[in-house]
Design a protein around this motif. Structure first.
Motif: not given
Length: 550
Positions: A128-133, A136-144, A408-412, A422-428
């Motif tokens: 959905s359009q909401h999922e585009t936002l 930047g969510n940590t749970d989604y990034q770990y899922s990927v 562990d910790e991961f950052e996109w 390079l900066q946090d994806l959801k911020k820029v």
């Protein structure tokens, strides 16, 4: 994959049935025409909670039905786990009754919504359009990360062991808490326990003592009653036994004259024997009775002690006192055995930490190994999608701090322009950039997930022109290995679909309803011309639309 979607009495739709192709399907329509209704119906099939307001005619039930071909997706074990009948052609049905009650069925078997949701994630991925936002969510990034790393078993192993570690820690804290409480009350509990043990409690003790008390308290009356009973039984001339002996003699003589009386004679003889035995036992009981004030006093004291214990511990019976004694023994043993119990649980915690650390490090390594694949793939696709200077990285490190996701910790991080840090994806990232990054991620995941169907709801938000064409090309390429359904407002994407549905509204009898039809031939050319914003009847607009289809 989704073969047929049927919708009855839902939102603005009365009754439609859509048949989807295996590859790339397009859904278009003006804003407000009802495209979102299709998504709403699909969401119900995937286990979303129903809303009574979504029924079009409140006097009829709403039915959403989906037919899925799942023979090549290895889902039979999942069906077994959910206790469902597996069918290669599976039918899921949701019903919303006028009363507001909702029902769900899989192959005509009623199912819980939780089970339907678990099955649904293996059938359709709705973007959905909401999922585009949420990219930047940590749970989604770990899922990927875990999807690309093919970590399903390893991740489950970590979760199971992480849960076990927390259970051990919880048990340890409970023991410590119990120990503190036991320390505070230990001396008093020992005193109470000693008091109860001295009472030598046993089931039936109270009844036994009360019976003996009644007996000793009425010795003289008992002796009198037993004596009178013995006299009535054994008095020489008029006693019961004397009379029974005479009756027995006469019956014996009568039986000698009439054999039919033999049985009656035997019965009288039996009564005589029983009466003689009763007389003997009565005399023996009378002679054994002897007043003993000292024993009576001891019994009274013991009974009063038991009554006091019952009152003290709020117990209505000896069984209640025994239960209290058992509880006190357990509380006292907590104090006496606490240190050993704590050492044993701590040893389990230490062993579990070592085991979990091995799993967590392995999990981190598999994730770390995928970061280059993800970064390279996304960067490459962003270049194709009109951001040639984009930089995208997945950065990670091992923390040695156990969380539900790992240690562990991961950052996109992302940069759209050359020379920018390079900066946090959801911020820029802007909306259009997020749409393109999301499509790049989905395209990558399609290579690693055995997913039948993916639905894109206006993933092309914020893009147009040549970029839209390239996004459409990526979705079309994805559709070679899975079913892709795209709800779009861009003609460049709509033109690439193998199949094209149009959602539109009509008004009949002052009631608005949504309809959907499949466009073919010239109808599709006209729809694309209209989406291009030109005069749909002009030769140039039609030619442009025709070129998009080619």
């Amino acid at each position: 994959m989704l073969r047929v979607l049927g919708i009855k009495n839902f939102a603005l739709i009365e009754d439609i049935s859509l048949e989807f192709t295996d590859h790339f399907s397009i859904i278009t329509g003006e804003t407000g025409a009802g495209k979102s209704i299709i998504l709403g119906a699909l969401s119900l099939l995937l286990g979303k909670r129903a809303d009574l307001n979504s029924i079009k005619d409140s006097e009829k039930k709403c039915i959403i039905e989906g037919h899925f071909s799942i023979g090549s997706f290895n889902l039979s074990s999942l069906f077994d786990a959910l206790d469902l009948d597996y069918e290669e052609h599976t039918i899921i049905r949701r019903e919303i009754l006028p009363s507001g009650k909702s029902r769900a069925f899989v192959n005509d078997t009623p199912v819980k919504l939780s089970n339907l949701s678990e099955l649904g994630v293996h059938l359709i991925d709705i973007h959905s359009q909401h999922e585009t936002l949420s990219i930047g969510n940590t749970d989604y990034q770990y899922s990927v990360l875990d999807t690309v790393a093919q970590n399903s078993k390893l991740k489950q192993n970590y979760k199971d062991n992480f849960k076990l570690l927390n259970e051990y820690k919880g048990h340890f804290e409970k023991l410590k808490s119990n120990q503190v409480k036991a320390d505070e009350t230990y001396d008093y509990n020992v005193f109470l326990l000693s008091e109860l043990k001295e009472a030598k409690l046993k089931v039936g003790l109270l009844e036994e003592l009360e019976s003996e008390q009644r007996k000793l308290s009425h010795i003289e009356e008992l002796q009198e009653k037993l004596g009178q009973s013995f006299e009535h039984l054994d008095e020489e001339s008029m006693g019961v036994i004397s009379q029974l002996r005479e009756i027995n003699l006469q019956m014996r003589k009568a039986a000698q004259l009439d054999t039919n009386l033999e049985e009656l004679y035997r019965r009288v003889e039996s009564i005589l024997i029983e009466a003689e035995d009763i007389s003997s036992e009565t005399q023996s009981q009378q002679e054994s009775l002897e007043a003993d004030p000292k024993v009576l006093e001891q019994i009274n004291t013991q009974l009063q002690h038991l009554y006091n214990l019952q009152k003290k511990h709020h117990a209505s019976s000896i069984e209640g006192l025994i239960e209290t004694q058992n509880e006190l023994e357990e509380q006292v043993s907590v104090k006496e055995n606490a240190e050993q119990a704590l050492r044993e649980v701590q040893a389990k915690i230490d062993d579990q930490i070592e085991k979990l650390e091995v799993i967590a490090k392995t999990l981190f390594k598999t994730r770390q190994d995928t970061t280059k694949v993800i970064s390279t793939s996304v960067e490459s696709m962003l270049g194709e999608l009109g951001i040639p200077d984009a930089k995208f990285e997945v950065r990670g490190g091992y923390t040695n701090v156990f969380t539900p996701k790992g240690a562990d910790e991961f950052e996109w991080v992302f940069s759209a322009n050359k020379g920018s840090a390079l900066q946090d994806l959801k911020k820029v990232a802007s909306g259009g950039e997020l749409s393109r990054i999301t499509l790049a991620i989905k395209s990558l995941l399609a290579e690693f997930e055995n997913l039948p169907t993916i639905v894109f709801d206006e993933i092309d938000t914020g893009v147009s022109g040549d970029i839209a064409t390239k996004m459409g090309s990526i979705m079309k390429k994805m559709s070679s290995s899975l079913q892709v359904i795209s709800i779009t407002h861009l003609p460049q994407i709509a033109g690439m679909g193998e199949q094209h549905f149009k959602v539109y509204k009509t008004t009949e009898n002052e009631k608005t309803k949504s309809n959907i039809k499949i466009l073919k031939g010239q109808e599709r050319v006209v729809e694309l011309a209209e989406m291009l914003g030109g005069d749909k009847t002009s030769a140039s607009a039609l030619a442009h639309a025709q070129s998009l289809l080619k």
